[in-house]
Design an enzyme around this catalytic site. Structure first.
Site, PDB file in Angstrom:
ATOM      1  N   CYS A 296       2.077  19.218 -17.724  1.00  0.00           N
ATOM      2  CA  CYS A 296       2.533  18.178 -18.627  1.00  0.00           C
ATOM      3  C   CYS A 296       3.191  18.794 -19.871  1.00  0.00           C
ATOM      4  O   CYS A 296       2.574  19.649 -20.532  1.00  0.00           O
ATOM      5  CB  CYS A 296       1.332  17.332 -19.051  1.00  0.00           C
ATOM      6  SG  CYS A 296       1.747  16.078 -20.251  1.00  0.00           S
TER       7      CYS A 296
ATOM      8  N   CYS B  16      -0.349  13.061 -15.406  1.00  0.00           N
ATOM      9  CA  CYS B  16      -1.079  14.136 -16.076  1.00  0.00           C
ATOM     10  C   CYS B  16      -2.554  14.085 -15.670  1.00  0.00           C
ATOM     11  O   CYS B  16      -3.165  13.026 -15.593  1.00  0.00           O
ATOM     12  CB  CYS B  16      -0.964  13.950 -17.591  1.00  0.00           C
ATOM     13  SG  CYS B  16      -1.959  15.122 -18.506  1.00  0.00           S
TER      14      CYS B  16
ATOM     15  N   HIS C 230      -1.318   1.640  -4.312  1.00  0.00           N
ATOM     16  CA  HIS C 230      -1.716   3.050  -4.136  1.00  0.00           C
ATOM     17  C   HIS C 230      -0.790   4.013  -4.863  1.00  0.00           C
ATOM     18  O   HIS C 230      -0.785   5.197  -4.564  1.00  0.00           O
ATOM     19  CB  HIS C 230      -1.759   3.397  -2.639  1.00  0.00           C
ATOM     20  CG  HIS C 230      -2.828   2.632  -1.900  1.00  0.00           C
ATOM     21  ND1 HIS C 230      -2.791   2.438  -0.542  1.00  0.00           N
ATOM     22  CD2 HIS C 230      -3.939   1.988  -2.339  1.00  0.00           C
ATOM     23  CE1 HIS C 230      -3.848   1.723  -0.181  1.00  0.00           C
ATOM     24  NE2 HIS C 230      -4.562   1.437  -1.251  1.00  0.00           N
TER      25      HIS C 230
ATOM     26  N   GLN D 246       0.857  -1.195   0.000  1.00  0.00           N
ATOM     27  CA  GLN D 246       0.000   0.000   0.000  1.00  0.00           C
ATOM     28  C   GLN D 246       0.895   1.247   0.000  1.00  0.00           C
ATOM     29  O   GLN D 246       0.405   2.354  -0.165  1.00  0.00           O
ATOM     30  CB  GLN D 246      -0.877   0.044   1.249  1.00  0.00           C
ATOM     31  CG  GLN D 246      -1.813  -1.128   1.392  1.00  0.00           C
ATOM     32  CD  GLN D 246      -2.480  -1.110   2.751  1.00  0.00           C
ATOM     33  OE1 GLN D 246      -3.505  -0.460   2.955  1.00  0.00           O
ATOM     34  NE2 GLN D 246      -1.902  -1.820   3.702  1.00  0.00           N
ATOM     35  N   ASN D 247       2.185   1.030   0.226  1.00  0.00           N
ATOM     36  CA  ASN D 247       3.102   2.157   0.385  1.00  0.00           C
ATOM     37  C   ASN D 247       3.468   2.773  -0.953  1.00  0.00           C
ATOM     38  O   ASN D 247       3.458   2.099  -1.980  1.00  0.00           O
ATOM     39  CB  ASN D 247       4.383   1.708   1.114  1.00  0.00           C
ATOM     40  CG  ASN D 247       4.078   1.165   2.497  1.00  0.00           C
ATOM     41  OD1 ASN D 247       3.007   1.419   3.050  1.00  0.00           O
ATOM     42  ND2 ASN D 247       4.987   0.391   3.045  1.00  0.00           N
TER      43      ASN D 247
HETATM   44  C1  BV8 Z   1     -11.566   2.787  -3.653  1.00  0.00           C
HETATM   45  C2  BV8 Z   1      -2.065   6.874  -1.093  1.00  0.00           C
HETATM   46  C3  BV8 Z   1     -13.375   2.494  -5.167  1.00  0.00           C
HETATM   47  C4  BV8 Z   1      -2.002   8.326  -0.882  1.00  0.00           C
HETATM   48  C5  BV8 Z   1      -3.840   5.920   0.289  1.00  0.00           C
HETATM   49  C6  BV8 Z   1     -14.842  -0.620   1.053  1.00  0.00           C
HETATM   50  C7  BV8 Z   1     -14.464  -0.988  -0.223  1.00  0.00           C
HETATM   51  C8  BV8 Z   1     -13.866  -0.080  -1.072  1.00  0.00           C
HETATM   52  C9  BV8 Z   1     -13.609   1.224  -0.640  1.00  0.00           C
HETATM   53  C10 BV8 Z   1     -13.974   1.591   0.630  1.00  0.00           C
HETATM   54  C11 BV8 Z   1     -14.592   0.680   1.472  1.00  0.00           C
HETATM   55  N1  BV8 Z   1     -14.835   1.314   2.634  1.00  0.00           N
HETATM   56  C12 BV8 Z   1     -14.376   2.594   2.563  1.00  0.00           C
HETATM   57  C13 BV8 Z   1     -13.855   2.794   1.342  1.00  0.00           C
HETATM   58  C14 BV8 Z   1     -13.293   4.037   0.892  1.00  0.00           C
HETATM   59  C15 BV8 Z   1     -11.802   4.167   1.189  1.00  0.00           C
HETATM   60  C16 BV8 Z   1     -11.380   3.599   2.527  1.00  0.00           C
HETATM   61  O1  BV8 Z   1     -10.910   2.484   2.609  1.00  0.00           O
HETATM   62  N2  BV8 Z   1     -11.518   4.388   3.575  1.00  0.00           N
HETATM   63  C17 BV8 Z   1     -11.092   3.949   4.894  1.00  0.00           C
HETATM   64  C18 BV8 Z   1     -10.383   5.088   5.607  1.00  0.00           C
HETATM   65  C19 BV8 Z   1     -12.311   3.457   5.638  1.00  0.00           C
HETATM   66  N3  BV8 Z   1     -11.044   3.509   0.141  1.00  0.00           N
HETATM   67  C20 BV8 Z   1     -10.792   4.192  -0.995  1.00  0.00           C
HETATM   68  O2  BV8 Z   1     -11.218   5.300  -1.208  1.00  0.00           O
HETATM   69  C21 BV8 Z   1      -9.950   3.484  -2.032  1.00  0.00           C
HETATM   70  N4  BV8 Z   1     -10.565   3.603  -3.304  1.00  0.00           N
HETATM   71  O3  BV8 Z   1     -11.963   1.925  -2.953  1.00  0.00           O
HETATM   72  O4  BV8 Z   1     -12.106   3.064  -4.910  1.00  0.00           O
HETATM   73  C22 BV8 Z   1     -14.345   3.536  -4.695  1.00  0.00           C
HETATM   74  C23 BV8 Z   1     -14.457   4.686  -5.442  1.00  0.00           C
HETATM   75  C24 BV8 Z   1     -15.390   5.651  -5.029  1.00  0.00           C
HETATM   76  C25 BV8 Z   1     -16.143   5.470  -3.861  1.00  0.00           C
HETATM   77  C26 BV8 Z   1     -15.969   4.313  -3.076  1.00  0.00           C
HETATM   78  C27 BV8 Z   1     -15.055   3.337  -3.503  1.00  0.00           C
HETATM   79  C28 BV8 Z   1      -8.576   4.146  -2.166  1.00  0.00           C
HETATM   80  C29 BV8 Z   1      -7.772   3.955  -0.932  1.00  0.00           C
HETATM   81  C30 BV8 Z   1      -6.336   4.442  -1.182  1.00  0.00           C
HETATM   82  C31 BV8 Z   1      -6.127   5.766  -0.528  1.00  0.00           C
HETATM   83  N5  BV8 Z   1      -4.718   6.138  -0.622  1.00  0.00           N
HETATM   84  N6  BV8 Z   1      -2.563   6.261   0.128  1.00  0.00           N
HETATM   85  C32 BV8 Z   1      -1.012   8.693   0.183  1.00  0.00           C
HETATM   86  O5  BV8 Z   1      -0.285   7.813   0.698  1.00  0.00           O
HETATM   87  O6  BV8 Z   1      -0.954   9.880   0.479  1.00  0.00           O
HETATM   88  S1  BV8 Z   1      -4.316   5.135   1.708  1.00  0.00           S
HETATM   89  C33 BV8 Z   1      -3.138   5.195   2.933  1.00  0.00           C
HETATM   90  O7  BV8 Z   1      -3.602   4.300   3.957  1.00  0.00           O
HETATM   91  C34 BV8 Z   1      -1.783   4.660   2.553  1.00  0.00           C
HETATM   92  O8  BV8 Z   1      -1.711   4.051   1.291  1.00  0.00           O
HETATM   93  C35 BV8 Z   1      -1.552   3.605   3.603  1.00  0.00           C
HETATM   94  O9  BV8 Z   1      -0.692   2.629   3.197  1.00  0.00           O
HETATM   95  C36 BV8 Z   1      -2.930   3.107   3.743  1.00  0.00           C
HETATM   96  C37 BV8 Z   1      -3.211   2.168   4.855  1.00  0.00           C
HETATM   97  O10 BV8 Z   1      -2.577   2.650   6.011  1.00  0.00           O
HETATM   98  P1  BV8 Z   1      -1.453   1.722   6.683  1.00  0.00           P
HETATM   99  O11 BV8 Z   1      -0.411   1.439   5.681  1.00  0.00           O
HETATM  100  O12 BV8 Z   1      -2.113   0.565   7.313  1.00  0.00           O
HETATM  101  O13 BV8 Z   1      -0.830   2.704   7.750  1.00  0.00           O
HETATM  102  P2  BV8 Z   1      -1.393   3.009   9.216  1.00  0.00           P
HETATM  103  O14 BV8 Z   1      -0.662   4.205   9.713  1.00  0.00           O
HETATM  104  O15 BV8 Z   1      -2.890   3.000   9.200  1.00  0.00           O
HETATM  105  O16 BV8 Z   1      -0.953   1.739  10.078  1.00  0.00           O
HETATM  106  C38 BV8 Z   1       0.440   1.500  10.283  1.00  0.00           C
HETATM  107  C39 BV8 Z   1       0.551   0.177  10.997  1.00  0.00           C
HETATM  108  O17 BV8 Z   1       1.940  -0.112  11.152  1.00  0.00           O
HETATM  109  C40 BV8 Z   1      -0.061   0.179  12.394  1.00  0.00           C
HETATM  110  O18 BV8 Z   1      -0.846  -0.972  12.566  1.00  0.00           O
HETATM  111  C41 BV8 Z   1       1.165   0.122  13.328  1.00  0.00           C
HETATM  112  O19 BV8 Z   1       0.907  -0.616  14.504  1.00  0.00           O
HETATM  113  C42 BV8 Z   1       2.156  -0.603  12.449  1.00  0.00           C
HETATM  114  N7  BV8 Z   1       3.567  -0.362  12.757  1.00  0.00           N
HETATM  115  C43 BV8 Z   1       4.129   0.731  13.325  1.00  0.00           C
HETATM  116  N8  BV8 Z   1       5.476   0.529  13.433  1.00  0.00           N
HETATM  117  C44 BV8 Z   1       5.732  -0.707  12.917  1.00  0.00           C
HETATM  118  C45 BV8 Z   1       4.533  -1.272  12.489  1.00  0.00           C
HETATM  119  N9  BV8 Z   1       4.454  -2.498  11.930  1.00  0.00           N
HETATM  120  C46 BV8 Z   1       5.599  -3.192  11.801  1.00  0.00           C
HETATM  121  N10 BV8 Z   1       6.819  -2.721  12.197  1.00  0.00           N
HETATM  122  C47 BV8 Z   1       6.911  -1.484  12.753  1.00  0.00           C
HETATM  123  N11 BV8 Z   1       8.110  -1.026  13.154  1.00  0.00           N
END
Ligand code: BV8
Length: 256
Positions: A160, A131, A123, A105-106
């Site tokens: 672009c 563009c 992502h 996802q990164n």
């Molecule tokens: C979409 C890019 C169709 C930009 C990102 C159900 C189905 C489909 C869609 C949805 C759904 N329900 C809701 C949705 C909508 C939405 C969504 O999921 N919302 C969430 C908040 C509820 N999804 C979307 O919009 C997606 N599109 O489905 O299109 C559609 C179209 C129209 C209408 C509806 C649907 C697009 C999602 C992509 C968004 N872009 N990133 C950017 O980076 O700026 S998302 C962003 O969150 C990043 O990509 C990131 O990777 C991702 C997930 O976060 P995590 O990676 O998990 O990071 P987080 O901080 O949360 O957690 C870190 C973890 O690491 C923690 O657990 C921590 O304990 C752990 N950790 C810490 N240190 C360590 C560690 N682990 C190991 N070692 C360590 N040392």
């Protein structure tokens, strides 16, 4: 490392050693030890700001400069970040298995820098522009990406060179569909695998977060690597509660 964690790592290594097809999906946590901030942890990228203010098409339409500043600041911060032992262990893991699919996802590109060749970037990629002539991420072929060199930075919003439309960061925002081919490849891989590692993700963002469930329904063993419990933990077969930079190298050592 506690004895319990060491035992669980041995158990997970035995599962991987017997699997011929393995998948791994990573989130921001795998890059935490490289100094890349996560999203939802304390001090994370979403602290003090709402994703909808900087990571949606609406935010970009309303204030492209503000959104560009958010991504440029991440490019600048990430420029100094290097792969950590967790990234390197995943690159090595690929060579120990018949079939290994790395999904992330990164957008930081650290898996590539660690030597992982084939990475399914669900992502997008922080280091590319896209563009805006074609709104959808998948249509970027209309105008090839321009690889922005973060050291250059921009003084104004890039346009672009081919069609003069405004450029945007080459990432997938909330409310945007993921690159179709990439998501389909990830879904295919998780449905075929016998074991799936889920590393460093809070499993809150969909459809990426659904991949582990898809794998489990297809009969795969789910191994989570995370210092904390997440929405996935109750459904995982093995939870390795530790930082991926320590756990993944131990896992690979156990497999060798
Ligand atoms: C979409 C890019 C169709 C930009 C990102 C159900 C189905 C489909 C869609 C949805 C759904 N329900 C809701 C949705 C909508 C939405 C969504 O999921 N919302 C969430 C908040 C509820 N999804 C979307 O919009 C997606 N599109 O489905 O299109 C559609 C179209 C129209 C209408 C509806 C649907 C697009 C999602 C992509 C968004 N872009 N990133 C950017 O980076 O700026 S998302 C962003 O969150 C990043 O990509 C990131 O990777 C991702 C997930 O976060 P995590 O990676 O998990 O990071 P987080 O901080 O949360 O957690 C870190 C973890 O690491 C923690 O657990 C921590 O304990 C752990 N950790 C810490 N240190 C360590 C560690 N682990 C190991 N070692 C360590 N040392």
């Amino acid at each position: 490392m506690t004895d319990r964690l060491a035992d669980n790592i041995r158990q997970a290594a035995a599962v991987l050693a017997q699997a011929s097809r393995v998948c791994c999906m990573t989130g921001a946590g795998v890059s935490a030890e490289s100094g890349v901030p996560t999203f939802r942890d304390a001090g994370g990228l979403w602290e003090g700001r709402r994703p909808e203010d900087v990571a949606t098409p609406e935010a970009f339409a309303a204030d492209p400069a503000d959104v560009w500043n958010f991504y440029l600041s991440r490019r600048k911060a990430n420029t100094a970040c290097k792969p950590n032992p967790g990234h390197l262990a995943l690159a090595e893991l690929a060579g120990l298995l018949d079939s290994f699919t790395l999904i992330t996802q990164n957008i930081d590109g650290l898996h590539h820098l660690a030597g992982s060749e084939k990475v399914l970037e669900l992502h997008g990629d922080l280091w590319t522009n896209q563009c805006t002539r074609e709104k959808r991420f998948a249509n970027q072929v209309a105008c090839p990406d321009i690889r922005a060199t973060p050291k250059d930075g921009f003084t104004e919003i890039p346009h672009c060179p081919k069609c003069s439309s405004m450029m945007r960061p080459g990432v997938v925002w909330f409310g945007e569909t993921l690159p179709v081919d990439t998501l389909e490849a990830a879904e295919f891989a998780v449905r075929q695998c016998e074991a799936m590692l889920v590393v460093g993700t809070s499993s809150q963002v969909f459809p990426a977060a659904a991949l582990a469930t898809m794998a489990a329904h297809a009969g795969a063993t789910i191994i989570e690597v995370n210092p904390e419990a997440t929405a996935l933990s109750d459904h995982a077969d093995v939870c390795l509660f530790g930082p991926s930079g320590e756990v993944l190298p131990e896992l690979v050592r156990g497999m060798r």
